[in-house]
Design an enzyme around this catalytic site. Structure first.
Site, mmCIF file in Angstrom:
data_model
loop_
_atom_site.group_PDB
_atom_site.id
_atom_site.type_symbol
_atom_site.label_atom_id
_atom_site.label_comp_id
_atom_site.label_asym_id
_atom_site.label_seq_id
_atom_site.Cartn_x
_atom_site.Cartn_y
_atom_site.Cartn_z
ATOM 1 C CG ASP A 68 -1.339 4.577 2.748
ATOM 2 O OD1 ASP A 68 -1.083 5.243 1.646
ATOM 3 O OD2 ASP A 68 -1.953 4.613 3.825
ATOM 4 C CG ASP B 216 -2.646 1.047 -2.700
ATOM 5 O OD1 ASP B 216 -1.428 1.383 -2.683
ATOM 6 O OD2 ASP B 216 -3.639 0.971 -1.718
ATOM 7 C CG HIS B 217 -1.935 4.872 -3.582
ATOM 8 N ND1 HIS B 217 -1.071 5.278 -2.590
ATOM 9 C CD2 HIS B 217 -2.988 4.332 -2.670
ATOM 10 C CE1 HIS B 217 -1.503 5.010 -1.540
ATOM 11 N NE2 HIS B 217 -2.573 4.400 -1.369
ATOM 12 C CG HIS C 135 -0.921 8.867 4.569
ATOM 13 N ND1 HIS C 135 -1.236 10.040 3.687
ATOM 14 C CD2 HIS C 135 -1.694 7.757 4.360
ATOM 15 C CE1 HIS C 135 -1.935 9.268 2.785
ATOM 16 N NE2 HIS C 135 -2.303 7.880 3.150
ATOM 17 C CB SER D 181 -5.995 2.157 -0.091
ATOM 18 O OG SER D 181 -4.859 2.878 0.121
ATOM 19 C CG PHE E 148 -2.057 -10.667 15.736
ATOM 20 C CD1 PHE E 148 -1.823 -11.841 16.593
ATOM 21 C CD2 PHE E 148 -2.083 -11.050 14.272
ATOM 22 C CE1 PHE E 148 -1.785 -13.171 16.097
ATOM 23 C CE2 PHE E 148 -1.913 -12.404 13.910
ATOM 24 C CZ PHE E 148 -1.414 -13.408 14.648
ATOM 25 C CD GLU E 149 -1.759 -4.399 18.435
ATOM 26 O OE1 GLU E 149 -2.547 -3.766 19.268
ATOM 27 O OE2 GLU E 149 -0.541 -4.966 18.651
ATOM 28 C CG ASP F 163 -2.034 1.046 1.150
ATOM 29 O OD1 ASP F 163 -1.940 2.039 0.674
ATOM 30 O OD2 ASP F 163 -3.199 0.453 1.258
#
Length: 524
Positions: A336, A377-378, A340, A111, A289-290, A61
């Site tokens: 990703d 994806d980008h 960001h 996404s 897991f989270e 991603d």
């Protein structure tokens, strides 16, 4: 004085860095020999026209080409090499193409729209997932009748086993594209939906996870969207932000287990339980897991959470029990999120981890029957420029005379929450440590969050029909090419002939002799 230091520093690097390059690279025969070896490999390549029994799609991603290049260098530097010459696992794939990532309504995508393209084979609008461009962002009433299905469902309908592995929450945009239909990618659970959407009949993504498609393996984060509001999280029982969020009081985990009656279905939430899962005796696995997204690889507690290498391996070992094959989506989703936040170090370590997972997957499968694809994806606004010396730290720290020489930092974001550049001067350049995992990379235009990029992304493929993934194509082409290669979905006209041309088995090669013998017995 500062100017003198920079001059001495430059002379020092000229002496040290250049001499640090492998001495054999100074010999022209090194490059000629390398080129000839590559040429021989290309000339000896044979098309693999087998039907793909298995398809593995590795999705980085936000892993644009700049990220791949920088991750390649980091991977080498983590192994104490200069880095540029490193060969990533994905670099070895023989077929490479480009995918155009724009959406129907925006030049630069998110996404959700991209997942709809490469998984469902249909371009859509920003922020919607699993629906066509006739649906409108956030407008529930526009969803009905505009749902589109994914290759994961096509594979399941063909009798294959299917799975999703992600480092984000399993309700996030990328995995959601494989099973959900939603006019808002942010409707993770019912508590995230407006009352009007519920009244109009829309369903949250978490609920669709257990009902839309019978998914054999589900691995990632996202526990809190599966349990009633206020349910204490097993790992963080005193943290209210980790507690269950569902307003409808449903426990989707319990529902999922009940739906698998008669099968061996395991739900786990920590590494100890995960390690105890026997793939040979497990039909279904849900591992969360989270409460939300999983931790970054460099912050992961190896005693609590498995790596993406481990989760990929477990998924493959469970799915490959099916003699008809499998489809597996593996997402390196926090690449990703690192971008960001302008935390290039985090993003690149995530990309390296994804490449390592690709390597493990190739060890577990057979290239003759498994199509493996790596793509993104980008991209992001990350740029890689300047004139750094060979072997310069990709994360940018060049300590000499106690200075962090940021002019030699080669990674920079076009925008984001990075250090502001004012009048071509960077403030506080002596105070930063670019090797710190929490370091926020410089950004030219200050924003709260760094943005996506709109350029084409790479598509790398190996295995059956991998040659279909060449050239410059629409991102929506990928789903159809994967389906064609694996004989799932609508376009199967070629499948009977492909299967009939499969390599001879010992019985197959003896068949004419046996038929001849039977004929003689009948006649005489």
């Amino acid at each position: 004085m500062d100017g003198l230091k920079v001059l001495v520093f430059s002379l020092f690097l000229t002496a040290v860095c250049v001499s640090g390059a492998p001495v054999e690279e100074e010999n022209p025969d090194f490059w000629r020999s390398q080129a000839q070896e590559t040429l021989r490999s290309a000339l000896g390549r044979k098309l693999n026209n087998n039907v793909a029994k298995n398809v593995e799609l590795f999705l980085g991603d936000g892993m644009g080409i700049t990220t791949i290049t920088a991750a390649r260098i980091l991977k080498g530097q983590l192994q104490n090499r200069t880095g540029e010459e490193t060969i990533m696992t994905m670099d070895t794939f023989p077929y490479v193409g480009l995918a155009k990532v724009y959406t129907v309504d925006f030049q630069i995508p998110d996404s959700a729209a991209t997942a709809t393209a490469y998984l469902c084979g249909v371009k859509s609008n920003l922020n919607v997932v699993g629906v066509s461009a006739a649906a409108r962002n956030g407008v529930c009433r526009s969803q009905k009748g505009n749902e589109v299905t994914s290759i994961l469902k096509w594979a399941k309908d063909a009798g294959k086993s299917v799975g999703i592995v992600t480092t984000t929450r399993v309700q996030h945009a990328t995995p959601a594209g494989s099973y959900a239909h939603s006019v808002s990618r942010k409707w993770y659970g019912d508590a995230d939906m407006p009352a009007a959407a519920k009244r109009d009949g829309c369903i949250d993504i978490a609920a669709q996870l257990i009902t839309n498609t019978d998914i054999d393996v589900i691995i990632g984060g996202g526990r809190k969207y599966m349990t009633p509001k206020g349910t204490a999280d097993p790992e963080y029982p005193t943290d209210p932000s980790s507690a269950g969020t569902r307003g409808d009081k449903r426990n989707l985990i319990d529902e999922w287990i009940r739906m698998k009656e008669g099968k061996v279905a395991r739900y786990v939430w920590n590494k100890t339980e995960f390690d105890a899962v026997d793939p040979e005796k497990t039909d279904y696995l849900m591992a969360l897991f989270e409460p939300g997204d999983m931790r970054y690889e460099v912050e992961r507690d190896p005693l609590m959470d498995p790596s993406i290498i481990e989760t990929t391996e477990k998924a493959i070992r469970i799915l490959q029990r099916n003699p008809r094959g499998f489809f597996l989506l593996v997402e390196g989703g926090r690449i990703d999120q690192g971008h960001h936040a302008s935390r290039a170090s985090m993003a690149l370590h995530e990309a390296v981890a994804l490449d390592n997972a690709v390597a493990r997957a190739l060890e577990l499968t057979n290239e003759e029957e498994t199509l493996t694809i790596v793509t993104a994806d980008h991209s992001h606004s990350l740029s890689f420029n300047g004139y750094p010396f060979r072997g310069n730290s990709i994360l940018g720290k060049s300590p000499v005379f106690g200075l962090d020489m940021l002019p030699y930092t080669t990674l920079m974001y076009g925008n984001g929450p990075g250090h502001k550049i004012i009048n071509n001067k960077r403030p506080d350049i002596r105070l930063v440590n670019t090797k710190d995992k929490d370091y926020v990379q410089q950004a030219a235009a200050p924003l709260d969050s760094e943005t996506h990029g709109g350029e084409d992304v790479a598509v790398l493929a190996q295995g059956p029909m991998a040659h279909l993934f060449q050239g410059v194509n629409e991102q929506s082409y990928l789903a159809h090419a994967m389906a064609y290669a694996s004989c799932v979905g609508a376009n199967q006209n070629h499948c009977a002939s492909s299967r009939s041309s499969a390599p001879d088995t010992p019985f197959r090669s003896m068949l004419p002799v046996l038929l001849s013998a039977v004929t003689m017995v009948i006649l005489y």
